[in-house]
Design an enzyme around this catalytic site. Sequence first.
Site, PDB file in Angstrom:
ATOM      1  N   ARG A  59       0.804  -1.219   0.000  1.00 33.10           N
ATOM      2  CA  ARG A  59       0.000   0.000   0.000  1.00 33.10           C
ATOM      3  C   ARG A  59       0.838   1.269   0.000  1.00 33.10           C
ATOM      4  NH1 ARG A  59      -2.691  -4.222   1.518  1.00 33.10           N
ATOM      5  NH2 ARG A  59      -0.640  -4.703   2.324  1.00 33.10           N
ATOM      6  N   THR A  60       1.857   1.315   0.827  1.00 31.35           N
ATOM      7  CA  THR A  60       2.606   2.572   0.967  1.00 31.35           C
ATOM      8  C   THR A  60       3.380   2.856  -0.310  1.00 31.35           C
ATOM      9  OG1 THR A  60       2.749   2.056   3.307  1.00 31.35           O
ATOM     10  CG2 THR A  60       4.147   3.843   2.501  1.00 31.35           C
ATOM     11  N   ARG A 108      10.868   4.292   4.590  1.00 31.89           N
ATOM     12  CA  ARG A 108      10.353   3.206   5.439  1.00 31.89           C
ATOM     13  C   ARG A 108      11.556   2.512   6.051  1.00 31.89           C
ATOM     14  NH1 ARG A 108       5.565  -1.196   4.585  1.00 31.89           N
ATOM     15  NH2 ARG A 108       4.428   0.715   5.068  1.00 31.89           N
ATOM     16  N   HIS A 135       3.443   5.319  12.118  1.00 32.16           N
ATOM     17  CA  HIS A 135       2.999   5.155  10.721  1.00 32.16           C
ATOM     18  C   HIS A 135       1.983   6.262  10.406  1.00 32.16           C
ATOM     19  CE1 HIS A 135       2.479   3.351   6.937  1.00 32.16           C
ATOM     20  NE2 HIS A 135       1.874   2.226   7.236  1.00 32.16           N
ATOM     21  N   GLN A 138      -0.668   6.133   7.500  1.00 34.42           N
ATOM     22  CA  GLN A 138      -1.771   5.209   7.772  1.00 34.42           C
ATOM     23  C   GLN A 138      -2.839   5.904   8.612  1.00 34.42           C
ATOM     24  OE1 GLN A 138      -2.004   1.849   6.633  1.00 34.42           O
ATOM     25  NE2 GLN A 138      -4.105   2.246   7.280  1.00 34.42           N
ATOM     26  N   ASN A 175       3.501   0.209  16.028  1.00 35.64           N
ATOM     27  CA  ASN A 175       3.629   1.484  15.304  1.00 35.64           C
ATOM     28  C   ASN A 175       2.291   2.050  14.823  1.00 35.64           C
ATOM     29  OD1 ASN A 175       3.409  -0.701  13.533  1.00 35.64           O
ATOM     30  ND2 ASN A 175       5.313  -0.285  12.430  1.00 35.64           N
ATOM     31  N   ASP A 241      -4.254  -5.167  13.944  1.00 38.90           N
ATOM     32  CA  ASP A 241      -3.149  -5.219  12.991  1.00 38.90           C
ATOM     33  C   ASP A 241      -2.489  -6.575  13.215  1.00 38.90           C
ATOM     34  OD1 ASP A 241      -1.077  -4.622  11.218  1.00 38.90           O
ATOM     35  OD2 ASP A 241      -0.053  -3.223  12.564  1.00 38.90           O
ATOM     36  N   SER A 245       4.844  -7.865  13.557  1.00 32.12           N
ATOM     37  CA  SER A 245       5.256  -6.785  12.651  1.00 32.12           C
ATOM     38  C   SER A 245       6.579  -7.129  11.984  1.00 32.12           C
ATOM     39  CB  SER A 245       5.400  -5.477  13.439  1.00 32.12           C
ATOM     40  OG  SER A 245       4.137  -4.944  13.735  1.00 32.12           O
ATOM     41  N   CYS A 283      -5.124  -2.032   8.953  1.00 30.77           N
ATOM     42  CA  CYS A 283      -4.289  -1.322   7.968  1.00 30.77           C
ATOM     43  C   CYS A 283      -3.854  -2.221   6.822  1.00 30.77           C
ATOM     44  CB  CYS A 283      -3.083  -0.716   8.662  1.00 30.77           C
ATOM     45  SG  CYS A 283      -1.957  -1.957   9.354  1.00 30.77           S
ATOM     46  N   ARG A 310      -5.244   5.324   1.458  1.00 30.05           N
ATOM     47  CA  ARG A 310      -3.808   5.580   1.525  1.00 30.05           C
ATOM     48  C   ARG A 310      -3.357   6.464   0.372  1.00 30.05           C
ATOM     49  NH1 ARG A 310      -0.333   2.611   4.459  1.00 30.05           N
ATOM     50  NH2 ARG A 310       0.969   4.317   3.670  1.00 30.05           N
TER      51      ARG A 310
END
Length: 329
Positions: A59-60, A108, A135, A138, A175, A241, A245, A283, A310
């Site tokens: 997504r980012t 990132r 983040h 987000q 995050n 989430d 991670s 997210c 996003r």
Amino acid sequence: HLMSISDLTPSEFTSLVRNASNHKAAVKDAWSADGTPQSLSGTLTGKTVAMMFSKRSTRTRVSTEAAVALMGGHPMFLGKDDIQLGVNESLHDTSVVISSMTSCMVARVGPHSDVANLAKHSSVPVINALSDDFHPLQTIADFLTIHEAFPERVPTESSLGLEGLKIAWIGDSNNVLFDLATACVKMGIHISVASPVGYGIPDAMKQVIVSAGDGVASPGKLTETTIPEEAVRDSDILVTDTWISMGQEVDAQKRLNAFSGFQITNELAERGGAKPDWKFMHCLPRHPEEVADEVFYSPRSLVFPEAENRLWAAVAALEGFVVNKGNLL
Ligand code: CP
Ligand code: NVA
């Protein structure tokens, strides 16, 4: 620079979300009429945005590249095998060099100090595209999603009109939570966090979140528990989430064991006493252990509009920090 939501006043945060919403409407109108969106075209002409990613991303990466393209600029993706991001060259040197040739760095990273160091030595704005601690992009998208999901709540100049909502975060303290909770405190939303013993919010981070309410007329509340049902009670939105991670893969099995009983299901929502029309957010990327399909793919679920948002969050952030040089109001 945009390092975390705690960098922003409530008015600045509101303005980013409102601009994201306005650009979304204008660009999608133009697309549906088979036209070229005019509102953003040329705002980044002649500008390169360096995207330095030392972790994976769907997504980012896609939203940032698409946002830069919509604005007429050039997105330059630099993955961990492409450049010397903290490997074989100092972050100081990397930052000075890349900022001398581009108009923005979107980074990132792992440790938050990496993106903070890039910002410290950069001559152009730096946007945090996820660090181990925060983040912010987000969170902007998440608030656009909440704003859209509660249309009866009327925004004002300095607020989104979301005061009094209750969010339940069921899962890891990570995050995504830290920036979401900071925004909740700023915007008058009660966020109740349920994490297993040993996986709660670290004290220093709690301080950052709670102090987001300093000087705010009616700050939201942060409450914590180790019992998911307690957090769920009277909630308008249930959020989670991944339990693992990026960077925590070595602890995967230990974490899966610790989080057992924290999966979001219809049964948990009912047992805990969520509001009857509760919504679900995540997210992404999602794994089945943290939320059941019956919730994730249900009409309650906002996850796909949240992911699309996003794009509009990236547009608003690039406009605010690169085009308008941090003048967000
Ligand atoms: N939500 C989010 O940041 O997704 P990616 O890791 O795929 O960018
Ligand atoms: N907490 C997750 C978010 C991914 C978008 C991670 O840091 O991997």
